[in-house]
Design a protein around this motif. Structure first.
Motif, PDB file in Angstrom:
ATOM      1  N   PHE B 116     -18.333  35.102 -59.877  1.00 35.90           N
ATOM      2  CA  PHE B 116     -19.398  34.095 -59.954  1.00 35.90           C
ATOM      3  C   PHE B 116     -19.370  33.266 -58.677  1.00 35.90           C
ATOM      4  O   PHE B 116     -18.373  32.626 -58.362  1.00 35.90           O
ATOM      5  N   ILE B 117     -20.445  33.340 -57.903  1.00 38.68           N
ATOM      6  CA  ILE B 117     -20.512  32.637 -56.625  1.00 38.68           C
ATOM      7  C   ILE B 117     -21.550  31.537 -56.715  1.00 38.68           C
ATOM      8  O   ILE B 117     -22.665  31.768 -57.197  1.00 38.68           O
ATOM      9  N   ARG B 118     -21.199  30.379 -56.234  1.00 38.99           N
ATOM     10  CA  ARG B 118     -22.149  29.287 -56.270  1.00 38.99           C
ATOM     11  C   ARG B 118     -22.046  28.450 -54.990  1.00 38.99           C
ATOM     12  O   ARG B 118     -20.954  28.084 -54.572  1.00 38.99           O
ATOM     13  N   SER B 119     -23.179  28.188 -54.355  1.00 40.23           N
ATOM     14  CA  SER B 119     -23.207  27.308 -53.182  1.00 40.23           C
ATOM     15  C   SER B 119     -23.471  25.879 -53.612  1.00 40.23           C
ATOM     16  O   SER B 119     -24.223  25.630 -54.535  1.00 40.23           O
ATOM     17  N   LEU B 120     -22.860  24.956 -52.916  1.00 37.40           N
ATOM     18  CA  LEU B 120     -23.183  23.546 -53.077  1.00 37.40           C
ATOM     19  C   LEU B 120     -23.656  23.030 -51.733  1.00 37.40           C
ATOM     20  O   LEU B 120     -22.988  23.222 -50.724  1.00 37.40           O
ATOM     21  N   ALA B 121     -24.812  22.375 -51.734  1.00 40.89           N
ATOM     22  CA  ALA B 121     -25.316  21.824 -50.484  1.00 40.89           C
ATOM     23  C   ALA B 121     -24.601  20.519 -50.180  1.00 40.89           C
ATOM     24  O   ALA B 121     -24.289  19.753 -51.086  1.00 40.89           O
ATOM     25  N   SER B 122     -24.327  20.293 -48.892  1.00 39.86           N
ATOM     26  CA  SER B 122     -23.564  19.099 -48.536  1.00 39.86           C
ATOM     27  C   SER B 122     -24.391  17.838 -48.674  1.00 39.86           C
ATOM     28  O   SER B 122     -23.865  16.746 -48.717  1.00 39.86           O
ATOM     29  N   ARG B 123     -25.706  17.979 -48.748  1.00 37.71           N
ATOM     30  CA  ARG B 123     -26.451  16.770 -49.069  1.00 37.71           C
ATOM     31  C   ARG B 123     -27.011  16.899 -50.476  1.00 37.71           C
ATOM     32  O   ARG B 123     -27.100  17.980 -51.034  1.00 37.71           O
ATOM     33  N   GLY B 124     -27.370  15.802 -51.022  1.00 36.83           N
ATOM     34  CA  GLY B 124     -28.086  15.840 -52.278  1.00 36.83           C
ATOM     35  C   GLY B 124     -27.184  15.767 -53.488  1.00 36.83           C
ATOM     36  O   GLY B 124     -27.656  15.499 -54.573  1.00 36.83           O
ATOM     37  N   ALA B 125     -25.884  16.021 -53.304  1.00 36.63           N
ATOM     38  CA  ALA B 125     -25.001  15.923 -54.453  1.00 36.63           C
ATOM     39  C   ALA B 125     -24.852  14.454 -54.820  1.00 36.63           C
ATOM     40  O   ALA B 125     -24.207  13.703 -54.108  1.00 36.63           O
ATOM     41  N   ALA B 126     -25.499  14.065 -55.934  1.00 31.54           N
ATOM     42  CA  ALA B 126     -25.412  12.675 -56.377  1.00 31.54           C
ATOM     43  C   ALA B 126     -23.964  12.366 -56.704  1.00 31.54           C
ATOM     44  O   ALA B 126     -23.316  13.106 -57.417  1.00 31.54           O
ATOM     45  N   GLY B 127     -23.447  11.289 -56.150  1.00 26.21           N
ATOM     46  CA  GLY B 127     -22.067  10.915 -56.440  1.00 26.21           C
ATOM     47  C   GLY B 127     -21.080  11.510 -55.468  1.00 26.21           C
ATOM     48  O   GLY B 127     -19.875  11.429 -55.675  1.00 26.21           O
ATOM     49  N   GLY B 128     -21.575  12.163 -54.436  1.00 24.12           N
ATOM     50  CA  GLY B 128     -20.675  12.626 -53.394  1.00 24.12           C
ATOM     51  C   GLY B 128     -20.340  14.094 -53.517  1.00 24.12           C
ATOM     52  O   GLY B 128     -20.278  14.659 -54.602  1.00 24.12           O
ATOM     53  N   LEU B 129     -20.121  14.721 -52.361  1.00 27.14           N
ATOM     54  CA  LEU B 129     -19.866  16.152 -52.319  1.00 27.14           C
ATOM     55  C   LEU B 129     -18.523  16.516 -52.940  1.00 27.14           C
ATOM     56  O   LEU B 129     -18.424  17.466 -53.715  1.00 27.14           O
ATOM     57  N   ALA B 130     -17.480  15.755 -52.610  1.00 24.46           N
ATOM     58  CA  ALA B 130     -16.142  16.083 -53.110  1.00 24.46           C
ATOM     59  C   ALA B 130     -16.132  16.089 -54.631  1.00 24.46           C
ATOM     60  O   ALA B 130     -15.528  16.969 -55.261  1.00 24.46           O
ATOM     61  N   ALA B 131     -16.819  15.130 -55.233  1.00 27.93           N
ATOM     62  CA  ALA B 131     -16.890  15.055 -56.695  1.00 27.93           C
ATOM     63  C   ALA B 131     -17.588  16.286 -57.261  1.00 27.93           C
ATOM     64  O   ALA B 131     -17.150  16.856 -58.264  1.00 27.93           O
ATOM     65  N   ALA B 132     -18.670  16.716 -56.604  1.00 28.11           N
ATOM     66  CA  ALA B 132     -19.413  17.890 -57.076  1.00 28.11           C
ATOM     67  C   ALA B 132     -18.573  19.158 -56.948  1.00 28.11           C
ATOM     68  O   ALA B 132     -18.598  20.026 -57.820  1.00 28.11           O
ATOM     69  N   VAL B 133     -17.813  19.267 -55.843  1.00 30.78           N
ATOM     70  CA  VAL B 133     -16.952  20.438 -55.660  1.00 30.78           C
ATOM     71  C   VAL B 133     -15.895  20.477 -56.761  1.00 30.78           C
ATOM     72  O   VAL B 133     -15.650  21.519 -57.376  1.00 30.78           O
ATOM     73  N   ASN B 134     -15.281  19.342 -57.038  1.00 26.26           N
ATOM     74  CA  ASN B 134     -14.285  19.279 -58.102  1.00 26.26           C
ATOM     75  C   ASN B 134     -14.868  19.721 -59.436  1.00 26.26           C
ATOM     76  O   ASN B 134     -14.237  20.486 -60.168  1.00 26.26           O
ATOM     77  N   ASP B 135     -16.059  19.252 -59.739  1.00 29.50           N
ATOM     78  CA  ASP B 135     -16.703  19.636 -60.998  1.00 29.50           C
ATOM     79  C   ASP B 135     -16.995  21.135 -61.041  1.00 29.50           C
ATOM     80  O   ASP B 135     -16.751  21.785 -62.044  1.00 29.50           O
ATOM     81  N   ALA B 136     -17.525  21.666 -59.929  1.00 35.53           N
ATOM     82  CA  ALA B 136     -17.869  23.093 -59.897  1.00 35.53           C
ATOM     83  C   ALA B 136     -16.614  23.948 -60.074  1.00 35.53           C
ATOM     84  O   ALA B 136     -16.632  24.971 -60.767  1.00 35.53           O
ATOM     85  N   VAL B 137     -15.510  23.510 -59.468  1.00 32.44           N
ATOM     86  CA  VAL B 137     -14.237  24.228 -59.634  1.00 32.44           C
ATOM     87  C   VAL B 137     -13.806  24.185 -61.098  1.00 32.44           C
ATOM     88  O   VAL B 137     -13.390  25.204 -61.667  1.00 32.44           O
ATOM     89  N   ASP B 138     -13.965  23.015 -61.726  1.00 33.86           N
ATOM     90  CA  ASP B 138     -13.601  22.888 -63.140  1.00 33.86           C
ATOM     91  C   ASP B 138     -14.455  23.794 -64.020  1.00 33.86           C
ATOM     92  O   ASP B 138     -13.962  24.381 -64.980  1.00 33.86           O
ATOM     93  N   VAL B 139     -15.749  23.896 -63.690  1.00 35.30           N
ATOM     94  CA  VAL B 139     -16.637  24.760 -64.473  1.00 35.30           C
ATOM     95  C   VAL B 139     -16.147  26.206 -64.412  1.00 35.30           C
ATOM     96  O   VAL B 139     -16.038  26.893 -65.429  1.00 35.30           O
ATOM     97  N   MET B 140     -15.803  26.670 -63.197  1.00 28.21           N
ATOM     98  CA  MET B 140     -15.365  28.062 -63.049  1.00 28.21           C
ATOM     99  C   MET B 140     -14.010  28.290 -63.719  1.00 28.21           C
ATOM    100  O   MET B 140     -13.752  29.351 -64.286  1.00 28.21           O
ATOM    101  N   ASP B 141     -13.175  27.287 -63.645  1.00 27.37           N
ATOM    102  CA  ASP B 141     -11.880  27.318 -64.315  1.00 27.37           C
ATOM    103  C   ASP B 141     -12.097  27.445 -65.829  1.00 27.37           C
ATOM    104  O   ASP B 141     -11.513  28.322 -66.492  1.00 27.37           O
ATOM    105  N   ALA B 142     -12.986  26.619 -66.361  1.00 27.25           N
ATOM    106  CA  ALA B 142     -13.267  26.640 -67.802  1.00 27.25           C
ATOM    107  C   ALA B 142     -13.924  27.949 -68.237  1.00 27.25           C
ATOM    108  O   ALA B 142     -13.766  28.390 -69.374  1.00 27.25           O
ATOM    109  N   MET B 143     -14.664  28.588 -67.314  1.00 21.00           N
ATOM    110  CA  MET B 143     -15.262  29.902 -67.598  1.00 21.00           C
ATOM    111  C   MET B 143     -14.192  30.973 -67.775  1.00 21.00           C
ATOM    112  O   MET B 143     -14.480  32.074 -68.238  1.00 21.00           O
ATOM    113  N   GLY B 144     -12.984  30.651 -67.314  1.00 19.94           N
ATOM    114  CA  GLY B 144     -11.888  31.596 -67.438  1.00 19.94           C
ATOM    115  C   GLY B 144     -11.626  32.407 -66.185  1.00 19.94           C
ATOM    116  O   GLY B 144     -10.899  33.407 -66.232  1.00 19.94           O
ATOM    117  N   LYS B 145     -12.200  32.007 -65.063  1.00 18.99           N
ATOM    118  CA  LYS B 145     -11.924  32.736 -63.825  1.00 18.99           C
ATOM    119  C   LYS B 145     -10.435  32.586 -63.475  1.00 18.99           C
ATOM    120  O   LYS B 145      -9.888  31.487 -63.512  1.00 18.99           O
TER     121      LYS B 145
END
Lengths: 333, 333
Positions: B116-145
């Motif tokens: 599962f590949i997902r891009s995050l744009a460096s702009r536009g992430a409400a609440g900051g990019l680092a926070a969005a990256v952390n969340d996306a990592v958690d989502v993939m972790d929870a998916m069982g990757k």
């Protein structure tokens, strides 16, 4: 005079007297998050608020730095003193290889003590880049520069940040780069007060110009006044063509914002953002230590839920009690 | 089966069951700062913490995306499921023109539902990019990757942020790009656990490899344990050479961090940073409204001084009273 002792002057006084040496050192201190810099900045604030602030942004390769060099020359012809804050999207790998033609800008300024150019690296600014840019602009303003140009490369968030700082935002595009539709889709025209089609001698220039003009962009300040019609100007920074038109359009926009109440709104918005940037960056640092142990010990929920609870708590606590010590109340909306 | 009604499942349940559709939607909600996303993330947290997190960074043009594609193939051969969070230094002008070869990555994943590949744009992430990256990592972790790769381009702050998220950071360099000295000067080797010299078939590869190996980089976790000797690996992502060596080195480092207490420190640091990122971003938004009027009315000093007073006040107020409602105390260091 040689041999005569001068009375010791503070950094703030030296900066206000126009010392490039001390202004440069102060901006370095700001980047490094020195406490002394904050003290100096407080002293400088009373000399701020006089400069005309022009933002210049556009995609990499649009020739922004060359255009800024041309603008410097044009402004100097009108006897106006100029400061430039160039935001450098530096890579930790290359030390700023994304920038090619900053040299041209330096050339335009060489030997002229009424031009002060300073780069800020996008990483390393303690407390956030937007806060450092605001401070650097204030330093140049306090130095007595008539105009401060803020240049940022269209990568990331920077172009939206300068829209919150500058009185007038100049968007630099090049023909063939993208059509008007693409630019509009990106939402970037929302922040442009003046659009420049640079490299106007390129084959597609006429088409690009026609498309952009055909669209008829407008911008509107707060309140119910007339909208500002965004001019689209053909230029060639390299050949120094169209530059006088750009300066005229920028000045016209500046006058427009002054008479419509828009300018005060921009300046208020800038100070609000500055407050929020500095406060949230400092709070971030404080939070890392203060809440760390509680998170580690599992006393807090997951980090994001804990963060939300914390924010609710802070806002409630600060609304209940006035800020102590300063004698000023922090008002809730 | 067609026609049979399934019981309604929550987004969290669907994501945990591995639904790419719902995981993708959730990450979009996160980027847009949807409240519902936070609710779902809270439910997902209990399924997080199992994935091995690998950061891949390096200068533009070092072939990171091609390398990530090669790593995906290698990991899939070992039957490991893979998530990729690709941080995209998107320009609002181009929509991401800085990236060339992300297609190769997608090709490596095409038709494989365990990638599962997902891009995050460096702009536009409400609440900051680092926070969005952390969340996306958690989502993939929870998916069982089994493995989540975080890829970031070496422009700006991103490479330092992934060092706070990943268990192992792979730094990708290319011969001729810069010598070891330049890389060391940039401070970037401080975050590298594994160094890859990609495009190892280029003429300067042997020199680059020798220089980097000769330096003997080490990394040290918290505590007094043995240091980790950073391996320097020659590879050609395009020819799929050296990829097994990279995976072996990454796994060895992962084991090393697990046995030395380093890994817990990384994970604690990540959660602390996540808390601070989310809290300070939310506070910034609250502060813009709460303090705006007081600033406008001149009841506050200059923005920076006011911000410092505010931070002192907040830290004092929150130290005095425990966080209400949650029954958990916010501890002061």
């Amino acid at each position: 005079m040689k041999g005569v002792m001068e009375p010791t002057r503070s950094t703030a006084e030296l900066v206000m007297a126009g010392s490039v040496l001390h202004a440069g050192r102060l901006i370095t201190q700001i980047e490094n998050g020195h406490d002394e810099a904050r003290h100096t900045m407080r002293q400088l604030m009373r000399s701020c608020g006089k400069a005309q602030l022009i933002g210049v942004t556009g995609p990499p390769g649009s020739g922004k730095s060359t255009l800024v060099a041309a603008l410097i020359r044009q402004l100097r012809r009108a006897q106006r003193t100029v400061g430039v804050v160039a935001v450098d999207p530096s890579s930790p790998f290359s030390g700023g290889a994304l920038l090619g033609d900053r040299d041209r800008m330096l050339e335009a300024a060489s030997g002229d003590r009424d031009v002060f150019i300073r780069s800020l690296a996008s990483r390393g600014a303690a407390g956030g880049l937007a806060a450092a840019v605001n401070d650097a602009v204030d330093v140049m303003d306090a130095m007595g520069k008539d105009v401060v140009i803020i240049e940022t490369v269209g990568v990331g968030q920077g172009e939206f940040d300068i829209a919150r700082i500058a009185h007038t935002v100049v968007l630099v595009l090049v023909p063939g780069y993208g059509d008007a539709l693409q630019v509009m889709k990106a939402g970037i025209t929302e922040i442009a007060d003046v659009i420049v089609v640079n490299k106007g001698d390129l084959p597609d220039a006429r088409t690009a110009l026609k498309e952009l003009k055909g669209h008829g962009f407008t911008r509107r300040g707060p309140g119910a006044g007339e909208p500002w019609n965004v001019p689209v100007i053909q230029a060639s920074a390299l050949r120094q063509e169209g530059i006088a038109d750009i300066v005229a359009a920028v000045n016209e926009h500046y006058m427009f914002t002054g008479s419509s109440g828009w300018r005060q709104a921009i300046e208020r918005g800038r100070r609000r953002a500055q407050f929020a940037d500095v406060a949230s960056a400092r709070l971030r640092a404080e939070l890392l230590t203060a809440a760390g142990q509680a998170l580690d010990d599992g006393q807090l929920a997951d980090p994001c839920t804990a963060a939300e609870e914390f924010v609710r708590h802070v806002m409630a606590a600060t609304a209940r009690e006035p800020a102590s010590g300063s004698g000023r109340e922090m008002e809730k909306r």
